[in-house]
Design a protein around this motif. Structure first.
Motif, PDB file in Angstrom:
ATOM      1  N   LEU A 100      10.359 -11.295  -2.235  1.00  0.00           N
ATOM      2  CA  LEU A 100      10.102 -11.663  -0.676  1.00  0.00           C
ATOM      3  C   LEU A 100       9.470 -10.452  -0.434  1.00  0.00           C
ATOM      4  CD1 LEU A 100       7.661 -13.522   0.873  1.00  0.00           C
ATOM      5  CD2 LEU A 100      10.167 -14.476   0.915  1.00  0.00           C
ATOM      6  N   VAL A 101       9.352  -9.921   0.625  1.00  0.00           N
ATOM      7  CA  VAL A 101       9.353  -9.335   1.648  1.00  0.00           C
ATOM      8  C   VAL A 101       8.512 -10.203   2.809  1.00  0.00           C
ATOM      9  CG1 VAL A 101       9.504  -6.627   2.444  1.00  0.00           C
ATOM     10  CG2 VAL A 101       9.348  -6.872  -0.041  1.00  0.00           C
ATOM     11  N   THR A 102       9.558 -10.113   3.788  1.00  0.00           N
ATOM     12  CA  THR A 102       9.325 -10.691   4.684  1.00  0.00           C
ATOM     13  C   THR A 102       9.834 -10.092   6.519  1.00  0.00           C
ATOM     14  OG1 THR A 102      11.456 -12.540   5.265  1.00  0.00           O
ATOM     15  CG2 THR A 102       9.051 -12.739   3.760  1.00  0.00           C
ATOM     16  N   SER A 113       9.689  -0.826   3.741  1.00  0.00           N
ATOM     17  CA  SER A 113      10.889  -1.215   2.624  1.00  0.00           C
ATOM     18  C   SER A 113       9.688  -1.661   0.884  1.00  0.00           C
ATOM     19  CB  SER A 113      10.928  -2.958   3.337  1.00  0.00           C
ATOM     20  OG  SER A 113      12.157  -3.126   3.728  1.00  0.00           O
ATOM     21  N   LEU A 114       8.473  -1.775   1.851  1.00  0.00           N
ATOM     22  CA  LEU A 114       7.506  -1.869   0.168  1.00  0.00           C
ATOM     23  C   LEU A 114       6.964  -0.594  -0.539  1.00  0.00           C
ATOM     24  CD1 LEU A 114       4.360  -3.252   0.291  1.00  0.00           C
ATOM     25  CD2 LEU A 114       4.061  -1.608  -0.591  1.00  0.00           C
ATOM     26  N   ALA A 118       8.031   0.860  -4.452  1.00  0.00           N
ATOM     27  CA  ALA A 118       6.933   1.212  -4.959  1.00  0.00           C
ATOM     28  C   ALA A 118       7.231   2.411  -5.710  1.00  0.00           C
ATOM     29  CB  ALA A 118       6.251   1.218  -4.837  1.00  0.00           C
ATOM     30  N   GLU A 119       8.138   3.295  -4.825  1.00  0.00           N
ATOM     31  CA  GLU A 119       8.250   4.755  -5.645  1.00  0.00           C
ATOM     32  C   GLU A 119       9.925   4.589  -6.586  1.00  0.00           C
ATOM     33  OE1 GLU A 119       8.322   7.418  -1.614  1.00  0.00           O
ATOM     34  OE2 GLU A 119      10.217   7.610  -2.244  1.00  0.00           O
ATOM     35  N   GLY A 168       8.970   4.490 -14.514  1.00  0.00           N
ATOM     36  CA  GLY A 168       7.788   4.422 -15.171  1.00  0.00           C
ATOM     37  C   GLY A 168       7.380   2.929 -15.705  1.00  0.00           C
ATOM     38  N   VAL A 169       7.451   2.085 -14.082  1.00  0.00           N
ATOM     39  CA  VAL A 169       6.695   1.217 -14.143  1.00  0.00           C
ATOM     40  C   VAL A 169       5.529   1.691 -13.071  1.00  0.00           C
ATOM     41  CG1 VAL A 169       6.858  -0.784 -13.452  1.00  0.00           C
ATOM     42  CG2 VAL A 169       8.361  -0.557 -14.463  1.00  0.00           C
ATOM     43  N   PRO A 170       4.234   1.364 -13.931  1.00  0.00           N
ATOM     44  CA  PRO A 170       2.718   0.921 -13.089  1.00  0.00           C
ATOM     45  C   PRO A 170       3.230   0.105 -11.455  1.00  0.00           C
ATOM     46  CG  PRO A 170       2.301   1.380 -15.369  1.00  0.00           C
ATOM     47  CD  PRO A 170       4.077   0.396 -15.273  1.00  0.00           C
ATOM     48  N   VAL A 171       2.553   0.531 -10.532  1.00  0.00           N
ATOM     49  CA  VAL A 171       2.443  -0.733  -9.411  1.00  0.00           C
ATOM     50  C   VAL A 171       0.899  -0.714  -8.704  1.00  0.00           C
ATOM     51  CG1 VAL A 171       3.347  -0.920  -7.180  1.00  0.00           C
ATOM     52  CG2 VAL A 171       4.498  -0.146  -8.842  1.00  0.00           C
ATOM     53  N   PHE A 172       0.829  -2.099  -8.884  1.00  0.00           N
ATOM     54  CA  PHE A 172      -0.851  -2.359  -7.315  1.00  0.00           C
ATOM     55  C   PHE A 172      -0.293  -2.509  -6.151  1.00  0.00           C
ATOM     56  CE2 PHE A 172      -3.388  -4.494  -5.546  1.00  0.00           C
ATOM     57  CZ  PHE A 172      -4.941  -3.949  -5.657  1.00  0.00           C
ATOM     58  N   VAL A 173      -0.369  -2.171  -5.475  1.00  0.00           N
ATOM     59  CA  VAL A 173      -0.070  -2.303  -4.498  1.00  0.00           C
ATOM     60  C   VAL A 173      -1.648  -2.582  -3.762  1.00  0.00           C
ATOM     61  CG1 VAL A 173       0.447  -0.026  -3.512  1.00  0.00           C
ATOM     62  CG2 VAL A 173       1.173  -2.291  -1.844  1.00  0.00           C
ATOM     63  N   ALA A 174      -2.284  -2.853  -1.755  1.00  0.00           N
ATOM     64  CA  ALA A 174      -3.137  -3.568  -1.319  1.00  0.00           C
ATOM     65  C   ALA A 174      -2.670  -2.261   0.238  1.00  0.00           C
ATOM     66  CB  ALA A 174      -3.081  -4.979  -0.764  1.00  0.00           C
ATOM     67  N   ASP A 175      -3.534  -2.137   0.541  1.00  0.00           N
ATOM     68  CA  ASP A 175      -3.098  -1.169   1.500  1.00  0.00           C
ATOM     69  C   ASP A 175      -3.638  -1.613   3.278  1.00  0.00           C
ATOM     70  OD1 ASP A 175      -2.498   0.303   3.134  1.00  0.00           O
ATOM     71  OD2 ASP A 175      -3.039   2.035   2.378  1.00  0.00           O
TER      72      ASP A 175
END
Length: 521
Positions: free
Chosen positions: A36-38, A48-49, A53-54, A60-67
């Protein structure tokens, strides 16, 4: 091991988040326990997000993020050695090294990234009802439409398929009512109107083929880094319900399709859900139960889910209890609700005798956060006040030209860019009516032989909206008469003519995902 020259940085076991009295890491082996990031607007949640993600990408972990605002697109370009970034890195014992990360851009509308599509069948009646804000009666009628389509082997791929099957059950309402319950034309009409609204909001671009292959979210680049998938959500957020339902569908598809892996040394995918409060707003109990179930169980599929929102009280307690890794930025305590949020946030952390957690939450500066990550035995670490490390990539959006160049060089270029109109419910119903009308007329060119094309003007979207002409009204009535007499006798063998991707579904009810309409039997 990937440490900087000064000895602090990401390692093969963890992601360096920031430093207070001591460095704080997010353990990769526990990253699938969610997070949780609040924090209030402007306190540093996006940075922080990006830092997290970086770190996942490096591991080596794929990431999905809504921008939501376009700010995260900068992760695709090298960071700039600005004075404030260098100063922050120096205070943490870091040597700032600009970096960029392999990125794939996605967009439901196909404007700022590759199109993202799902079929109507994959979405299912529960999520469609949520998307269109249907009441209980209308949701029941939609479930009947899906059941009839399943039993008759009619694949629902796009919106014209759904409109066609709704018109079909409306014409056979009396017959279907005895088998499935009341099917009123009024409810069907209300659903059709909601479909029209959804279409005007761009929802019609989301339904169709080629449907998204979730394996394309789980890529690594040539250096072994996880690809970062960014969904352009600024336009999508104009319809918050569509945004939340779309991301919820993605979670349910991951839950349904990925195999069990237990607790891997690092996640297979990390999913950041920004503006997470939209997921829970006005959600019915049945949907809330499913959301809680998915969040609780999806970690065994190797997927970590990180909710990003302003207040921790935006997240229901049952879901909040599943979020083990916490980053809390500043909250303001101006109103009773704000004070409640501060107290709730403080209570979710493991106390630190050196900190008055509730007081510190209101005093945090920009870029500061209270952080508590899970330790080796799976218990939360004592909360620490830290300064979040600076990202290595660019902070802020990229230019349209830079985005265009990245899309042109994308590993999925050409796979989703052109829509495909496969044979499905609409085409099959239209074809059968054409064939039957031609047989009844005794020739291929008679009046009734034209009825199939009229069905397209009634069910489809090619005819401009507006009042029908007198001739079209007569044709529509003739079509309905023929459909009532003919379709009932021909739908039983429709499955025999269904081909391609639909063939495997013939002869059985379609099994939907965890949040779809039909449960596994």
């Amino acid at each position: 091991m990937t440490k900087t020259a000064t000895g602090i940085g990401d390692t093969d076991q963890g992601i360096f988040i920031g430093k207070g009295e001591q460095p704080v890491w997010l353990t990769l082996g526990l990253a699938n326990r969610h997070g949780l990031v609040t924090g209030a607007t402007g306190t540093g949640k996006t940075v922080s997000l990006q830092v997290m993600a970086e770190g996942f990408s490096r591991a080596g972990v794929p990431v999905f993020v809504a921008d939501i605002k376009g700010d995260l697109s900068g992760i695709s370009e090298p960071g700039e050695a600005r004075d404030f970034i260098l100063d922050r890195a120096r205070t943490m014992g870091l040597e700032f090294q600009p970096d960029r990360f392999s990125t794939i851009f996605w967009d439901v509308f196909g404007e700022q990234g590759h199109p993202v599509r799902a079929t109507v069948s994959e979405m299912g009646p529960l999520l469609l009802s949520r998307m269109m804000d249907l009441n209980e009666t209308q949701e029941g009628v939609l479930n009947i439409a899906f059941r009839v389509a399943d039993e008759q082997g009619l694949m629902l791929l796009d919106m014209k398929d759904l409109r066609a099957i709704l018109s079909f059950i409306a014409e056979r309402a009396a017959e279907l009512t005895t088998q499935y319950g009341n099917v009123s034309r009024q409810s069907v009409g209300a659903i059709q109107r909601r479909l029209l609204v959804l279409e005007h909001q761009g929802g019609d671009r989301f339904f169709g083929e080629p449907a998204l292959d979730l394996n394309d979210f789980m890529r690594t680049d040539r250096d072994g880094r996880g690809m970062i998938n960014i969904l352009a959500a600024d336009k999508l957020m104009q319809n918050p319900r569509l945004y939340a339902t779309f991301l919820l569908w993605m979670l349910s598809e991951l839950f349904e399709r990925l195999p069990e892996v237990g607790d891997p040394p690092k996640p297979k995918l990390v999913f950041f859900f920004d503006e997470a409060h939209l997921l829970f707003n006005d959600a019915p109990k049945a949907l809330m139960d499913k959301i809680e179930q998915v969040v609780r169980l999806i970690r065994s599929k190797g997927v970590g889910v990180y909710f990003v929102t302003q207040n921790p009280i935006d997240v229901p307690d049952k879901v909040l209890a599943q979020l083990g890794n916490r980053v809390q930025h500043a909250l303001r305590a101006f109103t009773p609700r704000d004070q409640k949020a501060v107290a709730a946030a403080a209570q979710t952390f493991r106390p630190n005798p050196k900190l008055d957690t509730a007081r510190v939450i209101t005093e945090l500066g920009k870029g500061e956060a209270l952080v508590s990550c899970l330790e080796g035995n799976g218990t939360p670490a004592v909360v620490e006040r830290v300064m979040v490390r600076p990202p290595s990539a660019r902070i802020g959006p990229i230019s349209p030209e830079e985005r265009k160049a990245l899309i042109a060089g994308s590993p999925v270029k050409g796979k989703y860019d052109t829509a495909i109109d496969s044979e499905s419910a609409y085409e099959l119903l239209q074809k059968r009516v054409e064939d039957t009308a031609a047989a009844a007329d005794g020739s291929n060119g008679g009046v009734l032989g034209q009825i199939g094309s009229i069905v397209g003007s009634i069910f489809g979207t090619n005819t401009p909206r507006g009042r029908l002409s007198a001739g079209q009204v007569i044709a529509r009535n003739v079509t309905r008469s023929v459909t009532n007499k003919v379709v009932g006798g021909i739908v039983a063998d429709l499955g025999k003519s269904v081909g391609g991707s639909v063939g495997s579904s013939v002869g059985r009810a379609l099994v939907r995902g965890a949040l779809g309409g039909l449960l596994r039997r």
